[in-house]
Design a protein around this motif. Structure first.
Motif: not given
Length: 551
Positions: A512-517, A522-529
């Motif tokens: 239910t939680m999305t970032i930029f769709g 998953a997006m938080l992990l991408f940003l951390a990487a």
């Protein structure tokens, strides 16, 4: 009160030094020497003023001027000529002081010790003067008497110069290749040795013994009972300085034979005996009345160790035959590398220097000048040079000048080649003395006695699987630290890779939680990487740039 007087005298000397430095620190020959460049031609009047000002500072600086007059690698010809007069024209001190010094040192009056004693000196120098005399037994002698109070004044000057040298070394910058403290130590050793006439007496005996087979070379011998630390009595040698001999008189002298024998004598001193007369300027070389060469004033003597003699022999041969790379190898071997040593540039300069020397005409050739230039090049490119190299270069520089006075067509390089084979054979015979043979035999016997036991220990360790090799690594801390950094970066890279893989897998999981769709986790992990990747790249690049700047 005494302390105040000493402090006042020292402050006066500091004032004199400061005045001299302030006057000449901007002179062209000084700035070029500090930059390691060739000194340009200068005004003779300015050079004479420099010599006069140096002379006014006293005996220590007169002696310094005499040494500088031999440094053709530092000063232009006008300054060399002006300083050369300090070797000849120094005002004598009164005869009353001569009488007092001889009475204090020998314990007798002049009239009791000598049948004759000329009041007028035959030579006056910065440290002493020489009188002709006759002993009671009829032996004609020359009596060298030290100037009153010169030792105390020299010690005070050297103390002040030591403090100035420390300041120069701390300044660094354009002066970093000078090593002022080391140069001052060498100057002090030379000067204090010259102030002790007993040392000169020993030098006379040593050099005379070495050159006993050269029939056309004369060394005056000392009279031990009439010699002390401040009075030196030696054989009187009648003759004239070679530069004062008339052209008519030279027509009756075989100058070529004298030049050849003199050069051969110096090659023997430097490359075989290891002890050589280090101050053969024209004022110290006489043409005697019986047409021989006399070497006088042996206060300055150079000493070379056996390994250094070997290296200098190689260097002289390499220079004479135009082998620049071999000459560079020897210069590096006799020097001490500093952290900023630039081997490539130094090799290029030495090779070019030897090549230019080899292509020069006979009148332009000068082995001594080449050796001085090599020493200067090594110092300029981060190599702490052995002072013996510069001393030998200065000696050969003078010797070449004397050879050309004796014979205008004298070729020192050709003479060196002619004598190389003989010198090598004599060096080998010298090393094959009974003591050396016995020492080598004892070492062989010791090796043979210990060899079986050592072999057994190695075989026993090998059989017991207990043979170990110990390897010492230079700067282990730095190596371990570097390995830890590599391991940390690898571990961080693996973590970042895991984050990216995890984020890619979570992209397929609905949330239910999305970032930029896209799924939020998953997006938080991408940003951390991404942040971790940028941070690691920045630290790597910044570290490389910092290391490059510090090199």
């Amino acid at each position: 009160m005494l302390r105040e007087s000493v402090m006042s005298g020292r402050l006066t000397r500091y004032k004199d030094f400061a005045w001299f430095v302030a006057k000449y620190r901007r002179a062209e020959f000084v700035t070029k020497a500090m930059a390691g460049e060739d000194a340009a031609a200068s005004d003779p009047a300015a050079a004479e003023a420099f010599a006069t000002d140096l002379e006014s500072l006293g005996p220590t600086f007169i002696k310094l001027g005499q040494i500088l007059s031999t440094r053709a690698d530092l000063l232009p010809p006008a300054y060399l000529d002006a300083l050369a007069r300090l070797q000849d024209h120094v005002e004598p001190f009164p005869f009353e002081e001569v009488e007092r010094t001889i009475r204090d040192e020998l314990g007798v009056r002049i009239s009791s010790a000598f049948a004759e004693f000329d009041k007028a000196p035959i030579a006056a120098a910065s440290l002493g003067q020489v009188h002709r005399a006759v002993l009671r037994g009829g032996r004609v002698v020359a009596v060298k008497v030290q100037r009153p109070g010169v030792e105390e004044r020299v010690e005070k000057d050297l103390t002040a110069l030591r403090e100035i040298a420390v300041v120069i070394d701390r300044i660094g910058g354009a002066y970093r290749h000078i090593d002022a403290a080391r140069l001052l130590d060498e100057f002090k050793r030379t000067l204090m040795s010259e102030l002790d006439y007993r040392e000169e007496a020993r030098n006379l005996v040593t050099i005379a013994h070495q050159l006993r087979n050269f029939e056309h070379i004369v060394i005056p011998l000392p009279v031990d009972d009439y010699s002390t630390a401040r009075v030196l009595t030696m054989d009187y040698v009648g003759g004239a300085k070679i530069t004062a001999v008339s052209r008519v008189e030279w027509t009756e002298v075989d100058g070529g034979a004298l030049a050849e024998e003199l050069f051969r004598a110096y090659l023997q001193q430097t490359l075989l005996d290891g002890v050589f007369h280090a101050d053969p300027h024209p004022g110290n070389v006489l043409l005697t009345t019986d047409r021989r060469i006399a070497l006088i004033d042996l206060g300055m003597v150079g000493r070379l160790s056996a390994p250094l003699q070997e290296q200098l022999f190689k260097l002289l041969l390499a220079i004479g035959e135009g082998r620049g790379e071999e000459a560079a190898d020897v210069v590096i071997a006799v020097g001490e590398r500093r952290e900023d040593f630039d081997e490539v540039e130094m090799r290029r300069e030495v090779t070019d220097l030897v090549g230019r020397f080899h292509r020069a005409t006979m009148r332009e050739m000068n082995v001594g000048r080449v050796m001085l230039e090599m020493s200067r090049s090594g110092s300029r490119h981060g190599l702490k040079m052995s002072p013996d190299l510069a001393l030998l270069g200065k000696t050969l520089l003078h010797l070449d000048e004397i050879g050309r006075v004796l014979d205008p067509d004298f070729d020192a390089t050709a003479s060196m080649r002619r004598n190389a084979t003989s010198l090598m054979r004599r060096r080998m015979l010298k090393s094959a003395t009974p003591s050396n043979v016995f020492a080598a035999a004892l070492e062989v016997r010791e090796f043979a006695e210990r060899l079986p036991r050592r072999v057994n220990r190695i075989l026993d360790s090998l059989a017991a699987n207990d043979l170990k090799f110990k390897v010492e690594v230079i700067d282990q801390g730095s190596i371990i630290e570097g390995l830890q950094k590599v391991a940390n970066r690898i571990a961080l890279g693996l973590v970042l890779a895991a984050l990216i893989v995890g984020a890619a897998m979570l992209m397929r999981v609905p949330t239910t939680m999305t970032i930029f769709g896209y799924p939020g986790l998953a997006m938080l992990l991408f940003l951390a990487a991404a942040a971790g990747g940028f941070w690691m790249a920045w630290t790597i690049l910044a570290g490389d740039v910092r290391k490059t700047r510090t090199r």
